[in-house]
Design a protein around this motif. Sequence first.
Motif, PDB file in Angstrom:
ATOM      1  N   LYS A 209       0.824  -1.203   0.000  1.00 31.40           N
ATOM      2  CA  LYS A 209       0.000   0.000   0.000  1.00 31.40           C
ATOM      3  C   LYS A 209       0.861   1.257   0.000  1.00 31.40           C
ATOM      4  N   MET A 210       2.101   1.120   0.458  1.00 26.41           N
ATOM      5  CA  MET A 210       2.999   2.272   0.541  1.00 26.41           C
ATOM      6  C   MET A 210       4.227   2.079  -0.352  1.00 26.41           C
ATOM      7  N   LYS A 211       4.942   3.187  -0.566  1.00 30.15           N
ATOM      8  CA  LYS A 211       6.245   3.104  -1.215  1.00 30.15           C
ATOM      9  C   LYS A 211       7.286   2.820  -0.135  1.00 30.15           C
ATOM     10  N   TRP A 212       8.100   1.794  -0.347  1.00 29.74           N
ATOM     11  CA  TRP A 212       9.129   1.430   0.629  1.00 29.74           C
ATOM     12  C   TRP A 212      10.449   2.071   0.211  1.00 29.74           C
ATOM     13  N   LYS A 213      10.950   2.924   1.066  1.00 34.76           N
ATOM     14  CA  LYS A 213      12.215   3.613   0.772  1.00 34.76           C
ATOM     15  C   LYS A 213      13.319   3.007   1.629  1.00 34.76           C
ATOM     16  N   PHE A 214      14.260   2.358   0.976  1.00 34.91           N
ATOM     17  CA  PHE A 214      15.377   1.741   1.680  1.00 34.91           C
ATOM     18  C   PHE A 214      16.556   2.713   1.711  1.00 34.91           C
ATOM     19  N   PRO A 215      17.352   2.694   2.773  1.00 35.89           N
ATOM     20  CA  PRO A 215      18.473   3.640   2.876  1.00 35.89           C
ATOM     21  C   PRO A 215      19.611   3.261   1.944  1.00 35.89           C
ATOM     22  N   LYS A 216      20.393   4.260   1.614  1.00 30.45           N
ATOM     23  CA  LYS A 216      21.601   3.980   0.851  1.00 30.45           C
ATOM     24  C   LYS A 216      22.587   3.243   1.749  1.00 30.45           C
ATOM     25  N   GLU A 217      23.307   2.313   1.143  1.00 29.42           N
ATOM     26  CA  GLU A 217      24.234   1.500   1.932  1.00 29.42           C
ATOM     27  C   GLU A 217      25.373   2.357   2.469  1.00 29.42           C
TER      28      GLU A 217
ATOM     29  N   VAL B 207     -17.235  10.785  -0.151  1.00 31.91           N
ATOM     30  CA  VAL B 207     -16.154  10.539  -1.104  1.00 31.91           C
ATOM     31  C   VAL B 207     -16.514   9.284  -1.895  1.00 31.91           C
ATOM     32  N   ALA B 208     -17.498   9.405  -2.768  1.00 29.48           N
ATOM     33  CA  ALA B 208     -17.976   8.240  -3.527  1.00 29.48           C
ATOM     34  C   ALA B 208     -16.885   7.696  -4.430  1.00 29.48           C
ATOM     35  N   SER B 209     -16.122   8.585  -5.002  1.00 27.02           N
ATOM     36  CA  SER B 209     -15.035   8.162  -5.879  1.00 27.02           C
ATOM     37  C   SER B 209     -13.920   9.182  -5.791  1.00 27.02           C
ATOM     38  N   ARG B 210     -12.687   8.693  -5.761  1.00 26.51           N
ATOM     39  CA  ARG B 210     -11.569   9.628  -5.707  1.00 26.51           C
ATOM     40  C   ARG B 210     -10.878   9.744  -7.063  1.00 26.51           C
ATOM     41  N   ASP B 211     -11.450   9.091  -8.089  1.00 22.92           N
ATOM     42  CA  ASP B 211     -10.868   9.168  -9.418  1.00 22.92           C
ATOM     43  C   ASP B 211     -10.808  10.611  -9.881  1.00 22.92           C
ATOM     44  N   GLY B 212      -9.641  11.031 -10.284  1.00 20.25           N
ATOM     45  CA  GLY B 212      -9.465  12.373 -10.798  1.00 20.25           C
ATOM     46  C   GLY B 212      -9.380  13.448  -9.743  1.00 20.25           C
ATOM     47  N   GLN B 213      -9.553  13.067  -8.481  1.00 18.34           N
ATOM     48  CA  GLN B 213      -9.507  14.058  -7.410  1.00 18.34           C
ATOM     49  C   GLN B 213      -8.077  14.211  -6.888  1.00 18.34           C
ATOM     50  N   GLY B 214      -7.591  15.431  -6.909  1.00 16.00           N
ATOM     51  CA  GLY B 214      -6.301  15.689  -6.291  1.00 16.00           C
ATOM     52  C   GLY B 214      -6.462  15.939  -4.812  1.00 16.00           C
TER      53      GLY B 214
ATOM     54  N   GLY C 175      -9.512  18.157  12.257  1.00 15.95           N
ATOM     55  CA  GLY C 175      -8.130  17.834  11.885  1.00 15.95           C
ATOM     56  C   GLY C 175      -7.876  16.336  11.970  1.00 15.95           C
ATOM     57  N   ILE C 176      -8.430  15.698  13.008  1.00 13.54           N
ATOM     58  CA  ILE C 176      -8.287  14.245  13.151  1.00 13.54           C
ATOM     59  C   ILE C 176      -9.011  13.532  12.021  1.00 13.54           C
ATOM     60  N   VAL C 177     -10.203  14.009  11.689  1.00 10.41           N
ATOM     61  CA  VAL C 177     -10.970  13.416  10.591  1.00 10.41           C
ATOM     62  C   VAL C 177     -10.187  13.529   9.284  1.00 10.41           C
ATOM     63  N   ALA C 178      -9.621  14.705   9.035  1.00 13.83           N
ATOM     64  CA  ALA C 178      -8.836  14.911   7.814  1.00 13.83           C
ATOM     65  C   ALA C 178      -7.650  13.944   7.759  1.00 13.83           C
ATOM     66  N   SER C 179      -6.997  13.729   8.895  1.00 14.41           N
ATOM     67  CA  SER C 179      -5.872  12.785   8.945  1.00 14.41           C
ATOM     68  C   SER C 179      -6.321  11.378   8.585  1.00 14.41           C
ATOM     69  N   ASN C 180      -7.498  10.991   9.078  1.00 18.85           N
ATOM     70  CA  ASN C 180      -8.050   9.673   8.743  1.00 18.85           C
ATOM     71  C   ASN C 180      -8.290   9.533   7.244  1.00 18.85           C
ATOM     72  N   LEU C 181      -8.824  10.580   6.632  1.00 19.23           N
ATOM     73  CA  LEU C 181      -9.105  10.532   5.194  1.00 19.23           C
ATOM     74  C   LEU C 181      -7.813  10.478   4.382  1.00 19.23           C
ATOM     75  N   VAL C 182      -6.797  11.199   4.835  1.00 19.11           N
ATOM     76  CA  VAL C 182      -5.509  11.177   4.139  1.00 19.11           C
ATOM     77  C   VAL C 182      -4.927   9.766   4.164  1.00 19.11           C
TER      78      VAL C 182
ATOM     79  N   LYS D 100      -6.491   6.947   4.456  1.00 21.84           N
ATOM     80  CA  LYS D 100      -7.286   5.989   3.681  1.00 21.84           C
ATOM     81  C   LYS D 100      -7.177   6.218   2.180  1.00 21.84           C
ATOM     82  N   TYR D 101      -7.208   7.474   1.758  1.00 19.65           N
ATOM     83  CA  TYR D 101      -7.303   7.761   0.332  1.00 19.65           C
ATOM     84  C   TYR D 101      -6.008   8.272  -0.300  1.00 19.65           C
ATOM     85  N   ASP D 102      -4.974   8.504   0.521  1.00 22.96           N
ATOM     86  CA  ASP D 102      -3.696   8.996  -0.014  1.00 22.96           C
ATOM     87  C   ASP D 102      -3.873  10.271  -0.826  1.00 22.96           C
TER      88      ASP D 102
END
Length: 775
Positions: free
Chosen positions: A5-13, A332-339, A354-361, A363-365
């Motif tokens: 679900k996320m981008k995994w960023k590995f450190p430089k050696e 938020v029926a659909s997030r297609d095309g929504q920035g 603010g807490i609600v907004a964090s929850n939406l972020v 879930k929907y990235d």
Amino acid sequence: MLKSKMKWKFPKEQNDLSNLNSNKFSPLIKELLLQRGITSDEEAEEFLSPDLNNLHSVNLLADIEKATERVHKAISANEKILVYGDYDADGVSSTAIMIKALQELGANCDYYIPNRFTEGYGPNEEAFRAAHAHGCQLIITVDTGIASTHEAAVAKQLGMDLIITDHHEPQEQLPDAFAIIHPKCSPDYTFKELAGAGVAFKFAQSLLGYFPKQYLDYLVIGTIADLVPLIDENRILAFYGLKALSVSDKPGLVAIKKVCGISGDVNEEAIGFSIGPRLNAVGRLQDADLAVQLLLTDDQDEADKIADQVQSINQKRQKIVSDIVKEAEEMVASRDGQGVIIAAKEGWNQGVLGIVASNLVRKYDRPAIVLSILPEEGIAKGSARSIPAFDLFSGCMEIRDVFTQFGGHAQAAGMTLPLDNLEQLKTELNDIIHQQLRNEDFTQEVEVTKTIAMPEINEALVEEVGQLAPFGMANPKPVFHIKEIPNDARKIGANKNHLKMQFKEQNKTMDGIGFGFGDLYDHLSPKTEVSIVGELNINEWNGFRKVQMVMQDMKIDEKQLFDHRGAKQFDLTHYVSTNGDHAAVTQTLSSNNTYFDNVHPVAYDTDIRHLKNVHNLFLYDLPQDLKTLQSLIQQLNPLNIHVCFHLNDSVFMKPFPSREDFKWLYALLAKRQQIDINKEAAMITEAKAWTHDKLIFMANVFFDLDFVKIENGVIQLSNNPAKKDLTESEVYQERLNRAEIEKTLYYSTYDELKSWLLECMNDRHTLEEELVYGL
């Protein structure tokens, strides 16, 4: 396969570890220190062994000596002093520190916390005028005030001196106050990231003339709850503050720990996830005075009662947040095309948006703005949160005219705007986001510290990592990556919405706990390596200690086989994602087949070239031959295959006649010339212990080879039949073929079937290579 679900960023050696003394630090600790930019033994010692002697001198803070002198003068003259705080955990902690210090000096003092709903954030003119009317001659702000230019002018006009202690970003114009104690307004003070409680603590130290360790327990709450970087001074203060909070006998802190279920040592997570949210909840739903009363009371009975009230308020806050999140998600029926996600409704509690907004972020990235509509005023008011890739403050400042009030920073903001501007906000902010971001930016990131193998994981490793605590901003808790085959997995929790996996290797076991990961259980196939990333800790229960990983994300890199053979009912819901194609294969297409929009029903003989990026291939019916299925798999190249075969009439399980059986039946026909199956079948099958199906099959093979004629159930030997082998019969071959199909696809073990299917995949890659390199 299962995508993360996320981008995994590995450190430089880190190749050069020479600057760190290998005799003092383990390779792991050196690697973790280097990731934090610590490259010398001296820096490492300071980081791993926080020392109060390394704190910066309070005298380096601009105006602090002037402010200290003014407070002592006020105390001597018995002037009324008002401590003006903020309504969050940092603000109430700062208020408690300052009040306690002033009381210790014998000051005539009181405190004031503005109401979030009626007064808003920060100092306000009405409150200052009320303070003056009550005889106040000196106001000290804590965790607020650096942007209050108007209120500072009002205080000066009224003849009150104003001392501002704050840590928020200074604006272009500073207030005309008697004194401003602020790290970022102090050129000689090298550490700029103190929390509001940290600045209040420094001022208290200057006022008292000694280091007030008795207030470290207050200080650590504000420091950790306000998410300031836990480095330099903040790391030292938090380190000793946690020790102080663990043994604190202050009635309010004893009571709040009790309702949080905290006993023994207190760590940063206890503040971040338990104490901080409860103190914040008070100011989110009502006046924050109750939180200050809890911290200041010297009576344990009173503290217990207040703590129970705070607990009740927090539970109410959780319910309100849950309800609003549910309502917002329905919008938020659909997030297609929504920035950006914008949700607004009348009646929503402004304190929790603010807490609600964090929850939406999460879930929907997407950046999320959540607003409460105030129709009588014709405005919408609320909060916003963003994703790492988008600077919300800068983006909104490009359309500043949309708002009547706006403030914040890159990841969080508060705003007020006319209702008529809502659609304009959505349109213009969407345009800005789409101009700046790519599709891959709408994905959360996780910083992975290191990949480790199961044999390396033990209690000693967890304790070693613990040397870097307390963890927080700028010093995140290490996130490890493992890739192993779980030997057990199950859903846990009252609602079965959590996932627990166990990994075992070389007599070492580790549990992986994924809170909210219950839906991934159905995506685990047997004997398949899974990659998980998460934090390591030690789970202690009934005196038994065990290392576990609290998972943050999971993925599976290999193609998977899911075995649903024999199941009469199979639910696609768990496996069908909204992105990509899925295919459901049956022998013939039927209008009765009902699938999801992106699940394409196909038959073995249909054109499938239009299907690309097939995530899941669902096989419902057995093919007519194995090569047909092989070809289908090679063309679709699915990420996962689900075998959903169900047999009502199995050929493989029926006895297949031997050549001796065929000889005996033919000899009987040669002797009798004809057999009436209708009359004689039971006698023959009983005599030979055959099934009726077996007899009929042999008769059909003879008929297929023109050995016999069959009419009305009477089998009659043909005259001078041509000599043929049994294998020349299509009926004979079809049954052999069907039995082989069932044996391979239905009655095989899981490992055998997976091996056969993977071979199909490998054949595809070989074919591709031949085509490419052959050209």
